[in-house]
Design a protein around this motif. Structure first.
Motif, PDB file in Angstrom:
ATOM      1  N   MET A   1     -15.130 -34.713  75.248  1.00  0.00           N
ATOM      2  CA  MET A   1     -15.598 -35.556  74.163  1.00  0.00           C
ATOM      3  C   MET A   1     -15.047 -35.004  72.845  1.00  0.00           C
ATOM      4  O   MET A   1     -15.135 -33.817  72.572  1.00  0.00           O
ATOM      5  CB  MET A   1     -17.132 -35.558  74.136  1.00  0.00           C
ATOM      6  CG  MET A   1     -17.696 -36.263  72.957  1.00  0.00           C
ATOM      7  SD  MET A   1     -19.460 -36.604  73.008  1.00  0.00           S
ATOM      8  CE  MET A   1     -20.176 -35.003  73.043  1.00  0.00           C
ATOM      9  N   ASP A   2     -14.451 -35.881  72.056  1.00  0.00           N
ATOM     10  CA  ASP A   2     -13.914 -35.496  70.762  1.00  0.00           C
ATOM     11  C   ASP A   2     -15.043 -35.386  69.745  1.00  0.00           C
ATOM     12  O   ASP A   2     -16.001 -36.161  69.772  1.00  0.00           O
ATOM     13  CB  ASP A   2     -12.901 -36.526  70.273  1.00  0.00           C
ATOM     14  CG  ASP A   2     -11.638 -36.539  71.104  1.00  0.00           C
ATOM     15  OD1 ASP A   2     -11.275 -35.473  71.641  1.00  0.00           O
ATOM     16  OD2 ASP A   2     -11.009 -37.607  71.211  1.00  0.00           O
ATOM     17  N   GLN A   3     -14.910 -34.426  68.849  1.00  0.00           N
ATOM     18  CA  GLN A   3     -15.864 -34.270  67.755  1.00  0.00           C
ATOM     19  C   GLN A   3     -15.076 -34.088  66.465  1.00  0.00           C
ATOM     20  O   GLN A   3     -14.217 -33.212  66.381  1.00  0.00           O
ATOM     21  CB  GLN A   3     -16.773 -33.070  67.986  1.00  0.00           C
ATOM     22  CG  GLN A   3     -17.685 -33.235  69.175  1.00  0.00           C
ATOM     23  CD  GLN A   3     -18.593 -32.040  69.358  1.00  0.00           C
ATOM     24  OE1 GLN A   3     -18.213 -30.908  69.105  1.00  0.00           O
ATOM     25  NE2 GLN A   3     -19.801 -32.300  69.818  1.00  0.00           N
ATOM     26  N   ILE A   4     -15.381 -34.922  65.489  1.00  0.00           N
ATOM     27  CA  ILE A   4     -14.692 -34.886  64.209  1.00  0.00           C
ATOM     28  C   ILE A   4     -15.717 -34.639  63.119  1.00  0.00           C
ATOM     29  O   ILE A   4     -16.706 -35.357  63.002  1.00  0.00           O
ATOM     30  CB  ILE A   4     -13.947 -36.211  63.948  1.00  0.00           C
ATOM     31  CG1 ILE A   4     -12.905 -36.441  65.048  1.00  0.00           C
ATOM     32  CG2 ILE A   4     -13.299 -36.199  62.573  1.00  0.00           C
ATOM     33  CD1 ILE A   4     -12.264 -37.808  65.000  1.00  0.00           C
ATOM     34  N   GLY A   5     -15.477 -33.612  62.324  1.00  0.00           N
ATOM     35  CA  GLY A   5     -16.388 -33.283  61.237  1.00  0.00           C
ATOM     36  C   GLY A   5     -16.202 -34.187  60.035  1.00  0.00           C
ATOM     37  O   GLY A   5     -15.252 -34.973  59.954  1.00  0.00           O
ATOM     38  N   SER A   6     -17.119 -34.066  59.109  1.00  0.00           N
ATOM     39  CA  SER A   6     -17.062 -34.838  57.868  1.00  0.00           C
ATOM     40  C   SER A   6     -15.913 -34.352  56.994  1.00  0.00           C
ATOM     41  O   SER A   6     -15.468 -33.217  57.095  1.00  0.00           O
ATOM     42  CB  SER A   6     -18.360 -34.670  57.077  1.00  0.00           C
ATOM     43  OG  SER A   6     -19.446 -35.177  57.778  1.00  0.00           O
ATOM     44  N   ARG A   7     -15.509 -35.229  56.110  1.00  0.00           N
ATOM     45  CA  ARG A   7     -14.545 -34.883  55.073  1.00  0.00           C
ATOM     46  C   ARG A   7     -15.260 -35.152  53.756  1.00  0.00           C
ATOM     47  O   ARG A   7     -15.822 -36.233  53.555  1.00  0.00           O
ATOM     48  CB  ARG A   7     -13.301 -35.756  55.219  1.00  0.00           C
ATOM     49  CG  ARG A   7     -12.074 -35.195  54.564  1.00  0.00           C
ATOM     50  CD  ARG A   7     -10.855 -36.070  54.841  1.00  0.00           C
ATOM     51  NE  ARG A   7     -10.259 -35.728  56.124  1.00  0.00           N
ATOM     52  CZ  ARG A   7      -9.603 -36.579  56.891  1.00  0.00           C
ATOM     53  NH1 ARG A   7      -9.453 -37.835  56.531  1.00  0.00           N
ATOM     54  NH2 ARG A   7      -9.085 -36.199  58.040  1.00  0.00           N
ATOM     55  N   VAL A   8     -15.261 -34.178  52.867  1.00  0.00           N
ATOM     56  CA  VAL A   8     -15.939 -34.313  51.574  1.00  0.00           C
ATOM     57  C   VAL A   8     -14.870 -34.420  50.494  1.00  0.00           C
ATOM     58  O   VAL A   8     -14.130 -33.468  50.235  1.00  0.00           O
ATOM     59  CB  VAL A   8     -16.868 -33.117  51.287  1.00  0.00           C
ATOM     60  CG1 VAL A   8     -17.540 -33.271  49.928  1.00  0.00           C
ATOM     61  CG2 VAL A   8     -17.908 -32.968  52.394  1.00  0.00           C
ATOM     62  N   TYR A   9     -14.786 -35.595  49.885  1.00  0.00           N
ATOM     63  CA  TYR A   9     -13.837 -35.834  48.797  1.00  0.00           C
ATOM     64  C   TYR A   9     -14.555 -35.590  47.477  1.00  0.00           C
ATOM     65  O   TYR A   9     -15.689 -36.038  47.287  1.00  0.00           O
ATOM     66  CB  TYR A   9     -13.331 -37.275  48.840  1.00  0.00           C
ATOM     67  CG  TYR A   9     -12.405 -37.550  49.986  1.00  0.00           C
ATOM     68  CD1 TYR A   9     -11.038 -37.326  49.866  1.00  0.00           C
ATOM     69  CD2 TYR A   9     -12.892 -38.040  51.194  1.00  0.00           C
ATOM     70  CE1 TYR A   9     -10.176 -37.585  50.926  1.00  0.00           C
ATOM     71  CE2 TYR A   9     -12.034 -38.312  52.253  1.00  0.00           C
ATOM     72  CZ  TYR A   9     -10.681 -38.065  52.107  1.00  0.00           C
ATOM     73  OH  TYR A   9      -9.831 -38.326  53.153  1.00  0.00           O
ATOM     74  N   PHE A  10     -13.870 -34.908  46.556  1.00  0.00           N
ATOM     75  CA  PHE A  10     -14.510 -34.574  45.290  1.00  0.00           C
ATOM     76  C   PHE A  10     -13.517 -34.627  44.138  1.00  0.00           C
ATOM     77  O   PHE A  10     -12.302 -34.533  44.328  1.00  0.00           O
ATOM     78  CB  PHE A  10     -15.160 -33.182  45.367  1.00  0.00           C
ATOM     79  CG  PHE A  10     -14.180 -32.060  45.623  1.00  0.00           C
ATOM     80  CD1 PHE A  10     -13.666 -31.314  44.574  1.00  0.00           C
ATOM     81  CD2 PHE A  10     -13.788 -31.736  46.911  1.00  0.00           C
ATOM     82  CE1 PHE A  10     -12.770 -30.281  44.804  1.00  0.00           C
ATOM     83  CE2 PHE A  10     -12.891 -30.710  47.156  1.00  0.00           C
ATOM     84  CZ  PHE A  10     -12.378 -29.970  46.099  1.00  0.00           C
ATOM     85  N   ASP A  11     -14.066 -34.782  42.935  1.00  0.00           N
ATOM     86  CA  ASP A  11     -13.274 -34.767  41.709  1.00  0.00           C
ATOM     87  C   ASP A  11     -12.797 -33.338  41.475  1.00  0.00           C
ATOM     88  O   ASP A  11     -13.608 -32.404  41.455  1.00  0.00           O
ATOM     89  CB  ASP A  11     -14.134 -35.253  40.535  1.00  0.00           C
ATOM     90  CG  ASP A  11     -13.369 -35.302  39.239  1.00  0.00           C
ATOM     91  OD1 ASP A  11     -13.077 -34.224  38.681  1.00  0.00           O
ATOM     92  OD2 ASP A  11     -13.064 -36.414  38.773  1.00  0.00           O
ATOM     93  N   LYS A  12     -11.508 -33.143  41.302  1.00  0.00           N
ATOM     94  CA  LYS A  12     -10.930 -31.806  41.158  1.00  0.00           C
ATOM     95  C   LYS A  12     -11.457 -31.047  39.944  1.00  0.00           C
ATOM     96  O   LYS A  12     -11.523 -29.824  39.961  1.00  0.00           O
ATOM     97  CB  LYS A  12      -9.401 -31.882  41.036  1.00  0.00           C
ATOM     98  CG  LYS A  12      -8.677 -32.120  42.315  1.00  0.00           C
ATOM     99  CD  LYS A  12      -7.174 -32.072  42.047  1.00  0.00           C
ATOM    100  CE  LYS A  12      -6.383 -32.203  43.311  1.00  0.00           C
ATOM    101  NZ  LYS A  12      -4.926 -32.153  43.049  1.00  0.00           N
ATOM    102  N   VAL A  13     -11.818 -31.763  38.882  1.00  0.00           N
ATOM    103  CA  VAL A  13     -12.256 -31.107  37.649  1.00  0.00           C
ATOM    104  C   VAL A  13     -13.747 -30.805  37.673  1.00  0.00           C
ATOM    105  O   VAL A  13     -14.173 -29.691  37.392  1.00  0.00           O
ATOM    106  CB  VAL A  13     -11.903 -31.972  36.414  1.00  0.00           C
ATOM    107  CG1 VAL A  13     -12.464 -31.360  35.141  1.00  0.00           C
ATOM    108  CG2 VAL A  13     -10.394 -32.146  36.306  1.00  0.00           C
ATOM    109  N   THR A  14     -14.569 -31.787  38.032  1.00  0.00           N
ATOM    110  CA  THR A  14     -16.021 -31.631  37.933  1.00  0.00           C
ATOM    111  C   THR A  14     -16.676 -31.138  39.217  1.00  0.00           C
ATOM    112  O   THR A  14     -17.778 -30.600  39.186  1.00  0.00           O
ATOM    113  CB  THR A  14     -16.686 -32.967  37.557  1.00  0.00           C
ATOM    114  OG1 THR A  14     -16.484 -33.899  38.633  1.00  0.00           O
ATOM    115  CG2 THR A  14     -16.124 -33.516  36.259  1.00  0.00           C
ATOM    116  N   GLY A  15     -16.039 -31.384  40.360  1.00  0.00           N
ATOM    117  CA  GLY A  15     -16.654 -31.050  41.646  1.00  0.00           C
ATOM    118  C   GLY A  15     -17.616 -32.106  42.140  1.00  0.00           C
ATOM    119  O   GLY A  15     -18.224 -31.950  43.203  1.00  0.00           O
TER     120      GLY A  15
END
Length: 128
Positions: A1-15
């Motif tokens: 079974m494949d398991q894929i984690g989350s991806r967290v996208y964020f603003d490079k300056v503010t976080g």
């Protein structure tokens, strides 16, 4: 079974977190960053160079995400910081810090090191 984690996208300056993708398991396809930028409006509206992301392992920080009342990314260290509710001050401004799961692991390691040191001292002093 494949398991894929989350991806967290964020603003490079503010976080500030723009998108956290859902983790998935089973027969799943891992999306590319390009696909995410077309799929999520919050990303599509941004200039690509202003956004960065962190790829999480499946289940990583699961308890922290469940218990926190906010999270962001520290843009300098590229680590996720969480805020946790204070039951004694529910209206208090969030204070962001490393995850409780990481803090707990560090404390376990410190305790184990202290126990080893005490064992060494006891063996030296008492010849045990």
């Amino acid at each position: 079974m494949d398991q894929i984690g989350s991806r967290v996208y964020f603003d490079k300056v503010t976080g500030d977190v723009l998108v956290k993708t859902a983790e998935r398991s089973g027969v799943v396809h891992e999306t590319t960053v390009d696909e995410d930028f077309t799929r999520y409006t919050a990303l599509a509206e941004r200039v690509r160079e202003t956004v960065d992301y962190i790829q999480l392992e499946y289940g990583q920080y699961a308890q922290d995400f469940a218990e926190c009342n906010g999270y962001r990314v520290n843009p300098e260290t590229r680590t996720i910081e969480f805020s946790y509710p204070d039951p004694n001050a529910p209206e208090e401004t969030p204070v962001y810090r490393k995850s409780l799961s990481e803090e707990n692991e560090e404390l376990r390691e410190q305790l184990a090191a202290t126990n080893r040191d005490l064992q060494d001292i006891a063996e030296h002093v008492f010849g045990a």
